[in-house]
Design an enzyme around this catalytic site. Sequence first.
Site, short mmCIF file in Angstrom:
data_model
loop_
_atom_site.label_atom_id
_atom_site.label_comp_id
_atom_site.label_asym_id
_atom_site.label_seq_id
_atom_site.Cartn_x
_atom_site.Cartn_y
_atom_site.Cartn_z
N HIS A 7 0.81 -1.22 0.00
CA HIS A 7 0.00 0.00 0.00
C HIS A 7 0.85 1.27 0.00
O HIS A 7 0.33 2.35 -0.22
CB HIS A 7 -0.94 0.00 1.22
CG HIS A 7 -2.04 -1.00 1.12
ND1 HIS A 7 -3.33 -0.66 0.79
CD2 HIS A 7 -2.04 -2.35 1.27
CE1 HIS A 7 -4.08 -1.75 0.76
NE2 HIS A 7 -3.32 -2.79 1.05
N ASP A 51 3.68 9.47 -1.03
CA ASP A 51 2.50 8.70 -0.63
C ASP A 51 2.28 7.57 -1.63
O ASP A 51 2.42 7.78 -2.84
CB ASP A 51 1.26 9.62 -0.63
CG ASP A 51 0.32 9.33 0.54
OD1 ASP A 51 0.22 8.16 0.92
OD2 ASP A 51 -0.31 10.28 1.03
P1 ADQ Z 1 -2.87 6.31 4.63
O1 ADQ Z 1 -1.46 6.74 4.81
O2 ADQ Z 1 -3.67 6.19 5.84
O3 ADQ Z 1 -2.97 4.95 3.81
P2 ADQ Z 1 -4.74 7.67 2.67
O4 ADQ Z 1 -4.68 6.92 1.41
O5 ADQ Z 1 -4.87 9.13 2.46
O6 ADQ Z 1 -3.49 7.46 3.62
O7 ADQ Z 1 -5.98 7.14 3.46
C1 ADQ Z 1 -6.42 7.79 4.59
C2 ADQ Z 1 -7.87 7.42 4.84
O8 ADQ Z 1 -8.18 7.84 6.15
C3 ADQ Z 1 -8.82 8.13 3.88
O9 ADQ Z 1 -9.85 7.27 3.51
C4 ADQ Z 1 -9.35 9.28 4.73
O10 ADQ Z 1 -10.67 9.66 4.44
C5 ADQ Z 1 -9.27 8.72 6.12
N1 ADQ Z 1 -9.05 9.82 7.06
C6 ADQ Z 1 -7.99 10.64 7.16
N2 ADQ Z 1 -8.20 11.55 8.11
C7 ADQ Z 1 -9.43 11.32 8.61
C8 ADQ Z 1 -10.23 11.92 9.62
N3 ADQ Z 1 -9.83 12.97 10.31
N4 ADQ Z 1 -11.43 11.39 9.86
C9 ADQ Z 1 -11.86 10.32 9.18
N5 ADQ Z 1 -11.17 9.72 8.21
C10 ADQ Z 1 -9.97 10.20 7.94
C11 ADQ Z 1 -2.04 4.03 3.22
C12 ADQ Z 1 -1.01 4.63 2.27
C13 ADQ Z 1 -1.69 5.42 1.18
C14 ADQ Z 1 -2.69 4.52 0.43
C15 ADQ Z 1 -3.62 3.81 1.42
C16 ADQ Z 1 -4.47 2.76 0.72
O11 ADQ Z 1 -0.09 5.46 2.99
O12 ADQ Z 1 -0.74 5.94 0.25
O13 ADQ Z 1 -3.47 5.31 -0.44
O14 ADQ Z 1 -2.86 3.15 2.43
O15 ADQ Z 1 -3.68 1.86 0.00
#
Ligand code: ADQ
Length: 458
Positions: free
Chosen positions: A158, A366
């Site tokens: 991921h 990311d």
């Molecule tokens: P993350 O590093 O966690 O994931 P991201 O892909 O942006 O990063 O996912 C974050 C998730 O958490 C999103 O669905 C977002 O809506 C949710 N989120 C963030 N802040 C929030 C809040 N305050 N309240 C509720 N929800 C919140 C890792 C990798 C990424 C990759 C994903 C999936 O680092 O690059 O995209 O896995 O593979």
Amino acid sequence: MSRLVVVSNRVSLPQKSGDAPAGGLAVALQAALEEHGGIWMGWSGKSSGAKEPAPLDMQQHGNITYALTDLTKTDVEEYYHGFANRVLWPICHYRMDLAEYGRKEMAGYFRVNRFFAHKLAPLIQEDDVIWVHDYHLIPLAAELRQMGLKNKIGFFLHIPWPPADVLFTMPVHEEIMKNLSYYDLVGFQTDHDLANFVGGLVREGIGDALEGGKLTSYGRTFKGGFYPISIETAMFAEYAKKAASNVIVRKAKQSVEGRDLIIGVDRLDYSKGITQRIDAFEHFVKSNPAHHNRVTYLQITPKSRSEVPEYEQMQRMVAEQAGRVNGAIGTVDWVPIRYINRSIGRPVLAGLYRLARIGLVTPLRDGMNLVAKEYVAAQDPENPGVLVLSRFAGAARELRGALLVNPYDIEGTANAIARGINMPIEERKERWGRMMEHLLEHDVTRWCDDFLEDLTAA
Ligand code: ADQ
């Protein structure tokens, strides 16, 4: 397809009635497991001081068996906080300066993977297809093979995969590379990550790229591919549309008092570029006096991994920085930055994205970044906002309608914010339309199906 077995560090148990809806990944994997029947195994999130953790906690929900294991405190310290989050996470995000190599943590990482394999193996049937997720569990296939399992085993990473010169600063890079060759399919988020992986194999003379996406290394042949993860696009768009009547969303709308809203949503993590983003916002306000008192920047950031010292430090740094900028540029009737440390349910989050004229997604690195995709899916087709997106997020390989920025370039990012705020409606619609069309076609279900199709064919 035969039965599916998913293994990941943490498991998403089914939502109870009254819970906020689950994220896209959980929805897609649960749907695939429900369709084929299967098992989802992982850590329960609990740790105990016992020498040996308790037996697996097995829970049956419909067609899916959830198999949860506790870990010992030492396991969690060494495998999870230690090697996974203090070595692999920083290295894969190109932060060699933050990696801390301890032999104890490294040994703990491999030990816990062996433990997972021993817990999992007795549950596996001959033709089960096994899908392992993420950097916590790279050695799992090698351990299962050693126990004689011949099943199809796939791995999806991921997070980003770095180029050889970054990866090789990690003392056990050879073991990690070798462990990946025990899978039948190794999936990355983007073509860049795959190219970094293949480039490392070839340059060091430990492997080669064959025809048809096949790779060979350490005497094994397997497939490499890229599968950009996505979101439940249509459902998320629906949440956003409905959220207009939600009380929290309505209050948020009222409270910005007609100012343009800029939104940032990230886990508190150094990879997300939050401090550079605040600098860029400050620069934007200072160099665009016409926008004084006309914009509000809402940064929603739940705390994460507070047990790791860098995260604890970051928490303080970002809070202080937001306070300093508010003090420097705010006025008696205007707080430019609202900084919130809490988690928000997906339907409300969707509504907040829709209120925002700019989605500011500027990670330094990311794997994909699902916030960027969620922001696009949540927009009002008649009045869409503008996505300002880091070129170093995997999502930038797909979302070409975004304003791409280099998050290290504070002035450049500030200029993109200005351009987004001033962008005419026709251009906003055209850019958004392109991205939304792509996301409707390439949603998380498609991601899941594509990976499983290639794994079963591998
Ligand atoms: P993350 O590093 O966690 O994931 P991201 O892909 O942006 O990063 O996912 C974050 C998730 O958490 C999103 O669905 C977002 O809506 C949710 N989120 C963030 N802040 C929030 C809040 N305050 N309240 C509720 N929800 C919140 C890792 C990798 C990424 C990759 C994903 C999936 O680092 O690059 O995209 O896995 O593979």
